[in-house]
Design a protein around this motif. Structure first.
Motif, PDB file in Angstrom:
ATOM      1  N   GLU A 195       0.836  -1.201   0.000  1.00 28.93           N
ATOM      2  CA  GLU A 195       0.000   0.000   0.000  1.00 28.93           C
ATOM      3  C   GLU A 195       0.872   1.253   0.000  1.00 28.93           C
ATOM      4  OE1 GLU A 195      -3.395   2.247  -0.191  1.00 28.93           O
ATOM      5  OE2 GLU A 195      -3.204   0.068  -0.352  1.00 28.93           O
ATOM      6  N   PHE A 196       1.971   1.209   0.739  1.00 33.43           N
ATOM      7  CA  PHE A 196       2.879   2.346   0.799  1.00 33.43           C
ATOM      8  C   PHE A 196       3.512   2.621  -0.558  1.00 33.43           C
ATOM      9  CE2 PHE A 196       7.182   4.056   1.824  1.00 33.43           C
ATOM     10  CZ  PHE A 196       6.774   5.282   2.309  1.00 33.43           C
ATOM     11  N   GLN A 197       3.824   1.559  -1.297  1.00 26.02           N
ATOM     12  CA  GLN A 197       4.495   1.706  -2.586  1.00 26.02           C
ATOM     13  C   GLN A 197       3.515   2.031  -3.713  1.00 26.02           C
ATOM     14  OE1 GLN A 197       7.915   1.442  -3.243  1.00 26.02           O
ATOM     15  NE2 GLN A 197       7.390   2.169  -5.280  1.00 26.02           N
ATOM     16  N   TYR A 198       2.361   1.368  -3.699  1.00 26.12           N
ATOM     17  CA  TYR A 198       1.478   1.451  -4.865  1.00 26.12           C
ATOM     18  C   TYR A 198       0.125   2.121  -4.584  1.00 26.12           C
ATOM     19  CZ  TYR A 198       4.846  -2.053  -6.371  1.00 26.12           C
ATOM     20  OH  TYR A 198       5.995  -2.730  -6.669  1.00 26.12           O
ATOM     21  N   GLY A 199      -0.245   2.322  -3.335  1.00 24.10           N
ATOM     22  CA  GLY A 199      -1.548   2.898  -3.012  1.00 24.10           C
ATOM     23  C   GLY A 199      -1.524   4.413  -3.019  1.00 24.10           C
ATOM     24  N   ASP A 200      -2.625   5.008  -2.614  1.00 24.20           N
ATOM     25  CA  ASP A 200      -2.727   6.464  -2.580  1.00 24.20           C
ATOM     26  C   ASP A 200      -2.040   7.035  -1.345  1.00 24.20           C
ATOM     27  OD1 ASP A 200      -4.183   6.524  -4.956  1.00 24.20           O
ATOM     28  OD2 ASP A 200      -6.070   6.173  -3.899  1.00 24.20           O
ATOM     29  N   PHE A 203      -0.809   5.498   6.453  1.00 23.07           N
ATOM     30  CA  PHE A 203      -0.318   6.146   7.660  1.00 23.07           C
ATOM     31  C   PHE A 203      -0.162   7.659   7.446  1.00 23.07           C
ATOM     32  CE2 PHE A 203       1.759   1.877   8.708  1.00 23.07           C
ATOM     33  CZ  PHE A 203       0.699   1.499   9.517  1.00 23.07           C
ATOM     34  N   GLY A 204      -1.027   8.216   6.597  1.00 22.06           N
ATOM     35  CA  GLY A 204      -0.960   9.645   6.352  1.00 22.06           C
ATOM     36  C   GLY A 204       0.147  10.065   5.413  1.00 22.06           C
ATOM     37  N   VAL A 205       0.866   9.117   4.823  1.00 23.64           N
ATOM     38  CA  VAL A 205       1.964   9.410   3.896  1.00 23.64           C
ATOM     39  C   VAL A 205       1.494   9.089   2.487  1.00 23.64           C
ATOM     40  CG1 VAL A 205       4.330   8.883   3.249  1.00 23.64           C
ATOM     41  CG2 VAL A 205       3.658   8.853   5.666  1.00 23.64           C
ATOM     42  N   GLU A 206       1.676  10.034   1.551  1.00 26.04           N
ATOM     43  CA  GLU A 206       1.215   9.796   0.194  1.00 26.04           C
ATOM     44  C   GLU A 206       2.089   8.765  -0.516  1.00 26.04           C
ATOM     45  OE1 GLU A 206       1.809  12.959  -2.729  1.00 26.04           O
ATOM     46  OE2 GLU A 206       2.964  14.041  -1.219  1.00 26.04           O
ATOM     47  N   ASN A 207       1.604   8.303  -1.655  1.00 19.92           N
ATOM     48  CA  ASN A 207       2.310   7.299  -2.447  1.00 19.92           C
ATOM     49  C   ASN A 207       3.792   7.647  -2.585  1.00 19.92           C
ATOM     50  OD1 ASN A 207       3.377   6.620  -5.347  1.00 19.92           O
ATOM     51  ND2 ASN A 207       1.858   5.055  -4.884  1.00 19.92           N
ATOM     52  N   PHE A 208       4.644   6.688  -2.268  1.00 15.22           N
ATOM     53  CA  PHE A 208       6.089   6.924  -2.208  1.00 15.22           C
ATOM     54  C   PHE A 208       6.645   7.394  -3.551  1.00 15.22           C
ATOM     55  CE2 PHE A 208      10.465   5.241  -2.597  1.00 15.22           C
ATOM     56  CZ  PHE A 208      11.063   5.962  -1.571  1.00 15.22           C
ATOM     57  N   ALA A 209       6.279   6.699  -4.629  1.00 16.20           N
ATOM     58  CA  ALA A 209       6.813   7.042  -5.948  1.00 16.20           C
ATOM     59  C   ALA A 209       6.364   8.431  -6.379  1.00 16.20           C
ATOM     60  CB  ALA A 209       6.383   5.995  -6.976  1.00 16.20           C
ATOM     61  N   ALA A 211       5.433  10.889  -4.377  1.00 11.36           N
ATOM     62  CA  ALA A 211       6.096  11.871  -3.509  1.00 11.36           C
ATOM     63  C   ALA A 211       7.509  12.164  -4.001  1.00 11.36           C
ATOM     64  CB  ALA A 211       6.113  11.365  -2.072  1.00 11.36           C
ATOM     65  N   CYS A 212       8.233  11.127  -4.417  1.00 14.52           N
ATOM     66  CA  CYS A 212       9.596  11.319  -4.932  1.00 14.52           C
ATOM     67  C   CYS A 212       9.571  12.143  -6.220  1.00 14.52           C
ATOM     68  CB  CYS A 212      10.256   9.965  -5.195  1.00 14.52           C
ATOM     69  SG  CYS A 212      10.671   9.048  -3.696  1.00 14.52           S
ATOM     70  N   ALA A 213       8.610  11.843  -7.098  1.00 12.45           N
ATOM     71  CA  ALA A 213       8.502  12.574  -8.361  1.00 12.45           C
ATOM     72  C   ALA A 213       8.201  14.057  -8.116  1.00 12.45           C
ATOM     73  CB  ALA A 213       7.424  11.945  -9.241  1.00 12.45           C
ATOM     74  N   LYS A 214       7.313  14.333  -7.152  1.00 10.31           N
ATOM     75  CA  LYS A 214       6.982  15.716  -6.828  1.00 10.31           C
ATOM     76  C   LYS A 214       8.200  16.454  -6.259  1.00 10.31           C
ATOM     77  CE  LYS A 214       2.021  15.160  -5.950  1.00 10.31           C
ATOM     78  NZ  LYS A 214       0.946  15.206  -4.925  1.00 10.31           N
ATOM     79  N   LEU A 215       8.955  15.746  -5.422  1.00  8.36           N
ATOM     80  CA  LEU A 215      10.148  16.353  -4.830  1.00  8.36           C
ATOM     81  C   LEU A 215      11.156  16.720  -5.914  1.00  8.36           C
ATOM     82  CD1 LEU A 215      11.782  17.099  -2.297  1.00  8.36           C
ATOM     83  CD2 LEU A 215      12.629  14.738  -2.252  1.00  8.36           C
ATOM     84  N   LEU A 216      11.373  15.827  -6.853  1.00  7.62           N
ATOM     85  CA  LEU A 216      12.311  16.098  -7.945  1.00  7.62           C
ATOM     86  C   LEU A 216      11.795  17.219  -8.841  1.00  7.62           C
ATOM     87  CD1 LEU A 216      13.288  12.443  -8.930  1.00  7.62           C
ATOM     88  CD2 LEU A 216      14.699  14.109  -7.725  1.00  7.62           C
ATOM     89  N   GLN A 217      10.478  17.229  -9.058  1.00  5.61           N
ATOM     90  CA  GLN A 217       9.887  18.284  -9.881  1.00  5.61           C
ATOM     91  C   GLN A 217      10.089  19.650  -9.242  1.00  5.61           C
ATOM     92  OE1 GLN A 217       5.551  18.284 -10.286  1.00  5.61           O
ATOM     93  NE2 GLN A 217       5.792  18.662 -12.475  1.00  5.61           N
ATOM     94  N   ASN A 218       9.883  19.742  -7.932  1.00  2.00           N
ATOM     95  CA  ASN A 218      10.093  20.998  -7.224  1.00  2.00           C
ATOM     96  C   ASN A 218      11.551  21.444  -7.283  1.00  2.00           C
ATOM     97  OD1 ASN A 218       7.392  21.117  -6.498  1.00  2.00           O
ATOM     98  ND2 ASN A 218       7.711  20.102  -4.531  1.00  2.00           N
TER      99      ASN A 218
END
Length: 228
Positions: A195-200, A203-209, A211-218
């Protein structure tokens, strides 16, 4: 794999095709183990994934030459024939099919160091993190494997919930007990990882992949502003 207009389709590397009935299935180790338990209960026999040692016997029975003596045309490896799997009865080795090539094959053996193993300075984080009894070995290579991935004594392992162009074969064996217990995560923890890797969110943390893409985009946007 999925359904389209009520018909099952197969997603290959570059296109979606009608479901091939004679290709190997692509599964993770948990699914392969679950099938063995299902078949064992149904037929009242103990079916298991092969161990590393048992696969060595299969390799020996196949009288298979190692790389580079093996020519690519003998097996579905190295993108030589297809950029996908193929029928399981296309490439035989002394009456045993797909000993190498087509798809990797999950084993029931956790990867562990051989006696005398030493960490190479250039690869200090490559093998050691997998020596935790949680990484199952994959054997035999796939259609996309080349170089040392095809070699007889290559050893690679992944977590059981990963998908790695891998299928499986099963065996009936007298050596069903390993020298260590299976300490793999519970179903609950595996579900959390997936769920952490592929879900939305989990535990209140958005999808890992994502989140990483958004961080790199920023970061990219900040760099562009700096350059301007």
């Amino acid at each position: 794999m999925g359904q389209k207009n009520g018909v099952f389709k197969y997603r290959a590397l570059s296109k979606i095709i009608d479901m091939p009935q004679d290709w190997p299935v692509d599964v993770n180790a948990l699914e392969a183990e679950a099938f063995c338990r299902y078949k064992s209960k149904k037929e009242n026999k103990e079916y298991l994934l092969p161990s590393e040692a048992e696969y060595e016997l299969i390799y020996k029975k196949a009288n298979l030459k190692d790389v580079p003596a093996l020519h690519e045309s003998r097996a579905n490896i190295n993108f030589y024939h297809y950029a996908s799997s193929c029928p399981v009865d296309e490439f035989g080795f002394n009456e045993i099919y797909d000993v190498i090539g087509n798809v990797w094959q999950w084993s029931r053996t956790p990867i562990r160091p051989f006696k005398g193993f030493e960490v190479h300075a250039a690869y200090d984080d490559f093998s050691v993190p997998t020596f935790d009894d949680k990484h199952a070995m994959i054997l035999g290579s796939s259609w996309a494997s080349s170089g040392n991935l095809i070699m007889k004594h290559s050893r690679y392992a992944f977590r059981k919930h990963f998908f790695q162009n891998a299928g499986f074969r099963y065996v009936i064996t007298q050596n069903s007990k390993d020298d260590r217990g299976d300490i793999y995560e519970s179903d609950e923890l595996v579900s959390q990882y997936c769920e952490f890797q592929y879900g939305d969110t989990h535990f209140g943390v958005e999808n890992f992949a994502i989140a990483c893409a958004k961080l790199l985009q920023n970061m990219q946007q900040i760099q562009q502003k700096h350059w301007i």
